[in-house]
Design a protein around this motif. Structure first.
Motif, short mmCIF file in Angstrom:
data_model
loop_
_atom_site.label_atom_id
_atom_site.label_comp_id
_atom_site.label_asym_id
_atom_site.label_seq_id
_atom_site.Cartn_x
_atom_site.Cartn_y
_atom_site.Cartn_z
N GLN A 44 0.83 -1.20 0.00
CA GLN A 44 0.00 0.00 0.00
C GLN A 44 0.86 1.25 0.00
O GLN A 44 0.58 2.22 -0.71
CB GLN A 44 -0.92 0.01 1.22
CG GLN A 44 -2.02 -1.01 1.17
CD GLN A 44 -2.77 -1.11 2.48
OE1 GLN A 44 -2.44 -0.45 3.46
NE2 GLN A 44 -3.80 -1.95 2.50
N LEU A 45 1.93 1.23 0.77
CA LEU A 45 2.84 2.37 0.82
C LEU A 45 3.52 2.56 -0.52
O LEU A 45 3.62 3.68 -1.02
CB LEU A 45 3.88 2.17 1.93
CG LEU A 45 4.94 3.26 2.07
CD1 LEU A 45 4.30 4.62 2.33
CD2 LEU A 45 5.90 2.90 3.19
N ASP A 51 1.93 6.66 -6.88
CA ASP A 51 0.89 7.61 -7.28
C ASP A 51 1.38 9.04 -7.15
O ASP A 51 1.15 9.87 -8.04
CB ASP A 51 -0.37 7.42 -6.43
CG ASP A 51 -1.11 6.13 -6.74
OD1 ASP A 51 -0.81 5.51 -7.79
OD2 ASP A 51 -1.99 5.75 -5.94
N VAL A 52 2.09 9.35 -6.07
CA VAL A 52 2.63 10.70 -5.89
C VAL A 52 3.68 10.99 -6.96
O VAL A 52 3.68 12.06 -7.57
CB VAL A 52 3.23 10.87 -4.47
CG1 VAL A 52 4.02 12.17 -4.37
CG2 VAL A 52 2.14 10.83 -3.42
N GLN A 53 4.56 10.02 -7.22
CA GLN A 53 5.58 10.22 -8.25
C GLN A 53 4.95 10.47 -9.61
O GLN A 53 5.39 11.36 -10.35
CB GLN A 53 6.52 9.02 -8.31
CG GLN A 53 7.45 8.93 -7.12
CD GLN A 53 8.28 7.65 -7.16
OE1 GLN A 53 7.82 6.60 -7.57
NE2 GLN A 53 9.51 7.76 -6.70
N LEU A 65 -3.14 16.86 -5.66
CA LEU A 65 -1.91 16.71 -4.88
C LEU A 65 -2.24 16.46 -3.40
O LEU A 65 -1.65 15.57 -2.77
CB LEU A 65 -1.03 17.94 -5.02
CG LEU A 65 0.39 17.86 -4.48
CD1 LEU A 65 1.13 16.66 -5.05
CD2 LEU A 65 1.15 19.13 -4.77
N GLU A 66 -3.19 17.19 -2.86
CA GLU A 66 -3.58 16.99 -1.47
C GLU A 66 -4.14 15.59 -1.25
O GLU A 66 -3.82 14.94 -0.26
CB GLU A 66 -4.62 18.04 -1.05
CG GLU A 66 -4.03 19.41 -0.85
CD GLU A 66 -5.08 20.46 -0.58
OE1 GLU A 66 -6.30 20.21 -0.79
OE2 GLU A 66 -4.70 21.57 -0.16
N LEU A 72 -0.79 8.95 0.88
CA LEU A 72 0.56 8.57 1.27
C LEU A 72 0.72 8.63 2.79
O LEU A 72 1.25 7.69 3.41
CB LEU A 72 1.59 9.48 0.60
CG LEU A 72 3.05 9.24 0.96
CD1 LEU A 72 3.48 7.83 0.60
CD2 LEU A 72 3.92 10.26 0.24
N VAL A 73 0.26 9.69 3.40
CA VAL A 73 0.35 9.82 4.85
C VAL A 73 -0.45 8.71 5.53
O VAL A 73 0.01 8.11 6.51
CB VAL A 73 -0.14 11.21 5.30
CG1 VAL A 73 -0.33 11.27 6.82
CG2 VAL A 73 0.84 12.29 4.85
N HIS A 74 -1.62 8.39 5.01
CA HIS A 74 -2.43 7.32 5.58
C HIS A 74 -1.68 5.98 5.52
O HIS A 74 -1.65 5.24 6.50
CB HIS A 74 -3.76 7.21 4.84
CG HIS A 74 -4.62 6.09 5.32
ND1 HIS A 74 -5.29 6.12 6.52
CD2 HIS A 74 -4.90 4.89 4.78
CE1 HIS A 74 -5.95 4.99 6.69
NE2 HIS A 74 -5.72 4.22 5.64
#
Length: 89
Positions: A44-45, A51-53, A65-66, A72-74
């Protein structure tokens, strides 16, 4: 250095048990369920990081982005609560 006498005792017991079993001192045994759970959380991480990349190569909106960073934080937060604890026989 140990946090207290109980931690020192648990470390001694761990060393004695692995030595008695003929295992190296750095061996860690986990159940299949614990390993599967860890691998699921790591996957999951990894997905959240990918996804962010991917999003960063595009021109994301602030909301996109948020949302991606929140995911990612989750994912990271769930790993943050993972602790390997010693089981008694």
């Amino acid at each position: 250095m140990y946090c207290g006498q109980a931690c020192r005792q648990r470390a001694y017991e761990q060393r004695a048990a692995t030595s008695k079993a003929g295992l190296p001192g750095d061996v860690v045994l986990v159940s299949r369920a614990e390993l599967d759970g860890l691998q699921d959380r790591l996957y999951q991480l990894r997905c959240a990081l990918e996804d962010v990349q991917t999003l960063l190569t595009e021109k994301p909106t602030k909301a996109e982005l948020e949302r991606s960073l929140s995911d990612l934080v989750h994912s990271t937060g769930r790993l943050d609560r993972l602790w390997v604890t010693e089981r008694t026989a």
